[in-house]
Design a protein around this motif. Structure first.
Motif, PDB file in Angstrom:
ATOM      1  N   ARG A 267       0.843  -1.187   0.000  1.00 30.56           N
ATOM      2  CA  ARG A 267       0.000   0.000   0.000  1.00 30.56           C
ATOM      3  C   ARG A 267       0.883   1.244   0.000  1.00 30.56           C
ATOM      4  O   ARG A 267       1.686   1.449   0.926  1.00 30.56           O
ATOM      5  CB  ARG A 267      -0.915  -0.009   1.220  1.00 30.56           C
ATOM      6  N   ARG A 286      -0.962   2.064 -13.250  1.00 26.86           N
ATOM      7  CA  ARG A 286      -1.990   1.412 -14.071  1.00 26.86           C
ATOM      8  C   ARG A 286      -1.384   0.339 -14.962  1.00 26.86           C
ATOM      9  O   ARG A 286      -1.949  -0.747 -15.128  1.00 26.86           O
ATOM     10  CB  ARG A 286      -2.705   2.460 -14.922  1.00 26.86           C
ATOM     11  N   ARG A 290      -1.730  -2.103 -10.475  1.00 19.98           N
ATOM     12  CA  ARG A 290      -1.654  -1.986  -9.013  1.00 19.98           C
ATOM     13  C   ARG A 290      -2.325  -0.724  -8.492  1.00 19.98           C
ATOM     14  O   ARG A 290      -2.027  -0.249  -7.396  1.00 19.98           O
ATOM     15  CB  ARG A 290      -0.180  -2.033  -8.586  1.00 19.98           C
ATOM     16  N   GLU A 291      -3.268  -0.194  -9.262  1.00 23.33           N
ATOM     17  CA  GLU A 291      -3.870   1.083  -8.870  1.00 23.33           C
ATOM     18  C   GLU A 291      -4.663   0.971  -7.575  1.00 23.33           C
ATOM     19  O   GLU A 291      -4.715   1.933  -6.792  1.00 23.33           O
ATOM     20  CB  GLU A 291      -4.759   1.607  -9.999  1.00 23.33           C
ATOM     21  N   ASP A 292      -5.262  -0.181  -7.287  1.00 20.15           N
ATOM     22  CA  ASP A 292      -6.082  -0.312  -6.082  1.00 20.15           C
ATOM     23  C   ASP A 292      -5.262  -0.199  -4.800  1.00 20.15           C
ATOM     24  O   ASP A 292      -5.831   0.015  -3.726  1.00 20.15           O
ATOM     25  CB  ASP A 292      -6.814  -1.665  -6.081  1.00 20.15           C
ATOM     26  N   ASN A 313     -13.072   5.963 -10.563  1.00 16.28           N
ATOM     27  CA  ASN A 313     -12.243   4.762 -10.489  1.00 16.28           C
ATOM     28  C   ASN A 313     -10.753   5.075 -10.370  1.00 16.28           C
ATOM     29  O   ASN A 313      -9.934   4.164 -10.262  1.00 16.28           O
ATOM     30  CB  ASN A 313     -12.482   3.881 -11.721  1.00 16.28           C
ATOM     31  N   ARG A 315      -7.273   6.458  -8.716  1.00 13.11           N
ATOM     32  CA  ARG A 315      -6.659   6.667  -7.408  1.00 13.11           C
ATOM     33  C   ARG A 315      -5.809   7.943  -7.377  1.00 13.11           C
ATOM     34  O   ARG A 315      -5.012   8.126  -6.473  1.00 13.11           O
ATOM     35  CB  ARG A 315      -5.825   5.449  -7.028  1.00 13.11           C
TER      36      ARG A 315
END
Length: 369
Positions: A267, A286, A290-292, A313, A315
């Motif tokens: 994170r 992107r 790993r954008e989440d 959507n 980040r």
């Protein structure tokens, strides 16, 4: 060579009064009666009577130190502005706002292009403004290594100088409070982490620009302080300083290399020095899918970043707005205060705001940009 013939129609008293006015206008500073007598070679007693008359008629102002200064100008005030004019959207917005504000204030304005690939244009443009006898000069050249030379040129010519976005000795500063802007970014990241991740994260990534400047250092230091205001102490081992060099493409490559070294699912709270750098980081994230696992905050609230902020959507959660489209009005007010010899602080800061998807329409209305 014989002396010039005497003009029998010339009124010597009027001629002497105009000489005094022109001397004070040229000197750009207040003078005593004795200094005026020496500069104009007019008898001191005549100077005293003339300045007394001109003061009574409102053309001069007598100060507490018994010096006199002009309150009347024969022409419109002339301002000079020099900067790279097409380098970034931010600087384009600043230039456009200055042009607009000067026109609305009925001021003359010289606009000159300081080319980034030729630093000597800064000095040449400064000399051009001096030769044009501008009443005040403004420059936006945060990457230039010769700002001190430019400031010295204006000081030697007796021309007041406003430096935009870079503090330069001898100049009045106008622009960001970079430490405070960084703190706003850090707080935005902290609130996101507290809400989405229960305050837990693996790394704070500070995406910087080399060579590092006081602006970069102040802004990045503020990010960490702002984050700690929300989440508490951030250990140095959890801070990554990522060199993005020039802009979006280099930041994209640098971030891609960093992601390759970090475990999947890490994170990351990411703060970019400016929006182009932050957008480059976003593209790398992107590309890696790993954008989440990230949250990104930029600086400047450019159109591209505003589009990302509006995307539910994305980040790219926020950007710190500086409102360059409003710079012109504030700069013109500051310039007029300096020209009129009103007291001004050594630094005048622009307004800052955290721009996110909850308030973006309030600042920039509905639309994609």
């Amino acid at each position: 060579m014989p002396p010039p013939a005497k003009d029998r129609y010339l009124l010597s008293t009027v001629d002497k009064a105009l000489t005094i006015l022109e001397t004070l206008e040229k000197e750009r500073r207040a003078l005593t009666v004795q200094e005026l007598a020496q500069a104009t070679r007019i008898q001191r007693s005549a100077v005293f009577r003339l300045v007394h008359t001109l003061e009574r008629r409102g053309y001069l102002e007598r100060l507490e130190n018994k010096k006199y200064r002009c309150t009347y100008r024969r022409r419109r005030i002339l301002l000079g502005y020099a900067a790279p004019l097409t380098d970034t959207p931010f600087r384009c917005d600043v230039a456009a706002s200055i042009r607009r504000a000067a026109a609305e204030a009925n001021l003359e304005l010289i606009v000159l292009d300081n080319r980034e690939d030729d630093p000597d244009t800064c000095i040449r443009n400064a000399q051009a403004m001096i030769e044009a006898r501008v009443d005040l000069a403004m420059a936006f050249q945060p990457r230039s290594p010769i700002d001190h030379i430019v400031a010295d040129c204006f000081a030697g010519a007796g021309i007041p100088f406003i430096s935009i976005e870079k503090a330069v000795p001898g100049a009045t500063y106008f622009g960001a409070n970079n430490f405070q802007a960084g703190k706003l970014a850090g707080r935005a990241l902290g609130r996101f982490a507290a809400h989405a991740w229960n305050g837990r994260f693996d790394c704070l990534v500070l995406v910087e620009r080399s060579p590092a400047s006081t602006t970069v250092n102040a802004r990045m230091a503020g990010v960490r302080v702002g984050l700690e205001d929300v989440l508490g102490t951030v250990e140095e081992s959890h801070v990554i300083h990522l060199d993005a060099a020039a802009g979006a493409e280099t930041s994209r490559r640098a971030m891609a290399e960093l992601l390759a070294r970090l475990p999947q699912g890490s994170r990351l709270l990411i703060s970019g020095f400016n929006d182009p750098i932050a957008v480059g980081v976003l593209h790398a994230v992107r590309d890696a899918g790993r954008e989440d696992a990230v949250a990104i905050v930029g600086q400047n609230a450019t159109q591209e970043s505003r589009q990302e902020i509006r995307n539910p959507n994305s980040r790219f959660i926020a950007s710190i707005a500086y409102f360059p489209e409003r710079y012109g009005a504030r700069l013109i007010r500051l310039a007029m205060a300096i020209v009129n010899r009103e007291p001004v602080p050594p630094a005048v800061y622009t307004e800052h705001a955290i721009l996110d998807r909850h308030n973006i329409d309030r600042y920039y209305g509905n639309g994609p940009g």
